[in-house]
Scaffold this active site. Structure first.
Site, mmCIF file in Angstrom:
data_model
loop_
_atom_site.group_PDB
_atom_site.id
_atom_site.type_symbol
_atom_site.label_atom_id
_atom_site.label_comp_id
_atom_site.label_asym_id
_atom_site.label_seq_id
_atom_site.Cartn_x
_atom_site.Cartn_y
_atom_site.Cartn_z
ATOM 1 N N GLU A 78 0.826 -1.205 0.000
ATOM 2 C CA GLU A 78 0.000 0.000 0.000
ATOM 3 C C GLU A 78 0.866 1.263 0.000
ATOM 4 O OE1 GLU A 78 -3.069 2.065 -0.658
ATOM 5 O OE2 GLU A 78 -3.441 -0.053 -0.244
ATOM 6 N N GLU A 85 1.387 6.424 -7.114
ATOM 7 C CA GLU A 85 0.354 7.393 -7.461
ATOM 8 C C GLU A 85 0.909 8.807 -7.472
ATOM 9 O OE1 GLU A 85 -2.982 6.997 -4.925
ATOM 10 O OE2 GLU A 85 -3.782 5.224 -5.941
#
Length: 227
Positions: A78, A85
């Site tokens: 994560e 991102e």
């Protein structure tokens, strides 16, 4: 003759170098991910539940190592997804189909790991079902203390504005509940893991409040918390 291109601006200093500074930057990255990524908050609360199960049921060394490794692997995935991102957003300033595919692929990797962890967790419980059945009183105690403890951690990581005393009350109550569970824990390793997650949740709550105060002073728009 063409004039030489101006030098690129240097990156601002990051507050020191060395091993301690590296740990501080890594810690800041972890807390930032917890604050701004909804899925990371879900993973953190899920890791708390895993820690409560591991500290309430007698498991073998292999089962303990497997569960801890799965939790850490999901956290790593994560955090890596969040970094990817940010890199994509930095490189692509407008909508691009390839950028969307890159983000979707990274998110799919985290989803596969999460689903695999659920399957592994279920398989471990089924394999050790006789241990679960024989641990009835201990499991009841873990549920009675673990549910309010999980509620305290969930409150700390929720991206909602609230007074500071609410966070401190949740942290103190969570620490007290964890202390009671530690008196009869089945695994000090899982208890330590759960305590660390409580500390991460509290650090995220304090950092979120500091960011909100900074935005009020500068008059900037509030930071959005992404999924």
């Amino acid at each position: 003759m063409n004039a030489p291109a101006p030098p690129s601006p240097s990156f601002p200093p990051r507050g020191g170098a060395g091993l301690i500074a590296s740990f501080r930057h890594a810690w800041a990255g972890l807390i930032h991910t917890v604050i701004h990524q909804r899925n990371m908050r879900v993973h953190l609360v899920s890791a708390v539940l895993v820690g409560l199960v591991g500290s309430g049921i007698e498991l073998g060394l292999a089962e303990k190592v497997t569960l801890i490794f799965c939790v850490l692997l999901i956290f790593f995935a994560e955090i890596l997804n969040s970094a990817l991102e940010h890199l994509v957003d930095l490189a692509v300033q407008q909508f691009d189909e390839k950028a969307r595919l890159a983000k979707d692929a990274a998110a799919a990797g985290v989803m596969v790991l999460a689903l695999g962890t659920v399957v592994i967790f279920a398989a471990l419980l089924v394999t050790n079902w006789h241990v679960v059945v024989n641990s009835g009183p201990r499991i009841a105690r873990q549920v009675a203390l673990g549910l309010p403890f999980t509620a305290c951690v969930t409150l700390l990581v929720l991206p909602r504005s609230r007074p500071a005393w609410v966070d401190w009350a949740a942290f103190v109550l969570g620490a007290a509940l964890l202390g009671l569970m530690a008196l009869r824990t089945a695994s000090s390793v899982f208890t330590a893991l759960t305590a660390g997650l409580l500390g991460v949740a509290m650090a995220a709550a304090r950092t979120r409040r500091s960011e909100a105060l900074g935005q009020k002073k500068t008059g900037s728009s509030p930071v959005s918390y992404r999924a």
